[in-house]
Design an enzyme around this catalytic site. Structure first.
Site, short mmCIF file in Angstrom:
data_model
loop_
_atom_site.label_atom_id
_atom_site.label_comp_id
_atom_site.label_asym_id
_atom_site.label_seq_id
_atom_site.Cartn_x
_atom_site.Cartn_y
_atom_site.Cartn_z
N GLY A 164 74.54 -17.61 65.97
CA GLY A 164 73.56 -18.67 66.21
C GLY A 164 73.51 -19.17 67.63
N GLY A 165 73.99 -18.35 68.58
CA GLY A 165 73.92 -18.74 69.99
C GLY A 165 75.04 -19.66 70.44
N ARG A 292 75.09 -9.53 56.40
CA ARG A 292 74.41 -10.43 55.45
C ARG A 292 72.92 -10.17 55.51
NH1 ARG A 292 72.06 -13.59 59.22
NH2 ARG A 292 73.26 -14.16 61.07
N ARG A 338 59.09 -19.43 62.52
CA ARG A 338 59.97 -20.41 61.89
C ARG A 338 59.48 -21.82 62.20
NH1 ARG A 338 66.18 -18.22 62.79
NH2 ARG A 338 65.73 -15.97 62.58
#
Length: 446
Positions: A164-165, A292, A338
């Site tokens: 996630g950065g 995942r 998103r």
């Protein structure tokens, strides 16, 4: 097949898994925190159980609470979705010890691919191109400085346990080293409880392209095309599309085969994503493997017609893939935006609240994945993503126009979102021409 699946997640991915299980005739259990008592997944699932207070550490990030819920509700499998415990090898191992099927790869595989340094070494041994970097993890700043000098600036400092950065910094010179390494290490310790870092050469102006793979227990592995995730803000994906605008058919085949080779090299099983950087010359480099389902998995689903959530469940139940590589034929163009509860005018600050009015777009080639409804509360404790808008068309231009129409039609009153910001991205001439790289938002939008 499983008798009952517990969904160890929340929000739109929990709803997505409920729907996939419903089509398969599998009963579901939704877990929820006290802040999510009225979440859509709790209403759609066959059963629901509270697992703790709002704080993630005491609910969605607690393996003990989730496993206790699974045992109490009689679930024989757990789907972790993405985020939270989806790549937590300890949780997967606990599921194995409790004889509850973790829908994903086994704990050993998650641990192995979760270590970015080990994953890169494994890929290099398998002949998959990797970004030049250090072979070992780094804890000490001065050891890292010596490695950075050997690799050559600019370098990217990354948290071994990162995602996630978080725990990532670009270091362009020796003068910046101490400050940037310390900042990345602090962030890694805070986010993941791990100070282990690694280094790699920073590829200037790349595209971020990931390849979706499926692998069953019988040894069959296929790739389902690629997703271009180049539009990012601080390493967080904003818009994803497929196919990648700059890949030639030959380069697409090479990257797909490299992704399959990566999966075979580690004996991978279930759904996974192999992420690459592609430079201006067309050279590509392995970056990491996500063990995942991805947020952007609907892009691949609308391109191929394959339900990836159901595929995960069937593979976990021991079923072989019902298709081979020659059966995979992606069609058209797809794109996902998103929609987040955040304010672009205030440095993208999260904006929790209550959705007072909600209307989702529709029409040919439009899909909406969301857990939002009129009157629902958006709590401040979790990720700010509210809606995923997916558009599918025959061409990139048609898909962009459909996405623009969907964004115009979408109504989310009561909370501030990035809806207008996404429209600006779609209208930008650099994006429209498909000529953007991973620095696009910072250089062209902000």
């Amino acid at each position: 097949m499983f008798k009952k699946i517990l969904i160890a997640n929340r929000g739109e991915i929990a709803v997505r898994i409920v729907r996939a299980c419903r089509e398969m005739g599998i009963p579901t259990v939704a877990v929820y925190s006290e802040a999510d008592s009225e979440a859509l997944a709790t209403m759609l699932a066959d059963e629901a159980i509270c697992i703790g207070p709002a704080a993630s550490a005491s609910s969605y990030l607690s393996p003990e609470r989730i496993l206790s819920a699974a045992i109490a509700m009689g679930a024989d499998a757990i789907h972790p979705g993405f985020g939270f415990l989806s790549e937590n090898s300890r949780f997967a191992r606990m599921c194995e010890e409790c004889h509850i099927r973790f829908i994903g790869p086994d704990s050993e595989m998650i641990a192995r691919m979760g270590s970015k340094a080990e994953a890169k070494n494994t890929m290099q041994a398998a002949g998959v191109p990797v970004v030049p970097g250090c072979p070992d993890v780094i804890f000490d700043s001065e050891v890292g400085r010596a490695e950075a000098a050997r690799i050559g600036y600019p370098v990217m400092v990354k948290a071994v346990s990162g995602g996630g950065g978080k725990g990532m910094r670009i270091v362009r010179s020796d003068d910046e080293w101490s400050l940037q390494f310390a900042a990345a290490q602090r962030e890694s310790e805070k986010a993941f409880g791990d100070e282990a870092m690694y280094l790699e050469k920073y590829v200037e102006h790349p595209r971020h392209v990931e390849v979706q793979i499926l692998a069953d227990a019988q040894g069959h592995v296929v790739y389902l095309g690629e997703r271009d995730c180049t539009v990012q803000r601080h390493h967080q994906k904003v818009i994803e599309e497929s196919p990648c605008p700059v890949l030639t058919p030959e380069l697409r085949r090479q990257m797909g085969e490299a992704a399959v080779a990566a999966a075979r090299a580690v004996g991978y099983e279930n759904a996974g994503t192999v992420e690459f950087l592609v430079d201006a010359s067309g050279a590509f480099y392995f970056m990491e493997m996500n063990t995942r389902i991805q947020v952007e998995h609907p892009v691949t689903e609308v391109m191929t017609g394959i339900d990836l959530i159901q595929a995960q469940i069937r593979i976990a139940a021991g079923e072989p893939l019902p298709f081979r590589q020659e059966d995979i034929h992606p069609r058209g163009w797809a794109m996902e935006c998103r929609i987040n509860a955040e304010d672009p005018e205030r440095n993208f600050m999260p904006c929790p609240g209550t959705v007072t009015e909600c209307h989702f777009p529709g029409g040919m080639g439009i899909r909406v994945d969301s857990a939002v409804y009129t009157g629902c509360r958006i709590p401040p404790y979790y990720d700010s993503m509210l809606v995923k808008l997916i558009a599918h068309g025959a061409t990139r231009e048609e898909t962009i126009r459909r996405m623009e129409g969907a964004l115009d039609e979408l109504v989310l009153e009561g909370v501030t979102t990035n809806q207008e910001y996404l429209k600006q991205i779609l209208r930008h001439p650099v994006f429209r021409a498909g000529e953007h790289d991973t620095s696009f938002l910072e250089t062209c939008m902000e």
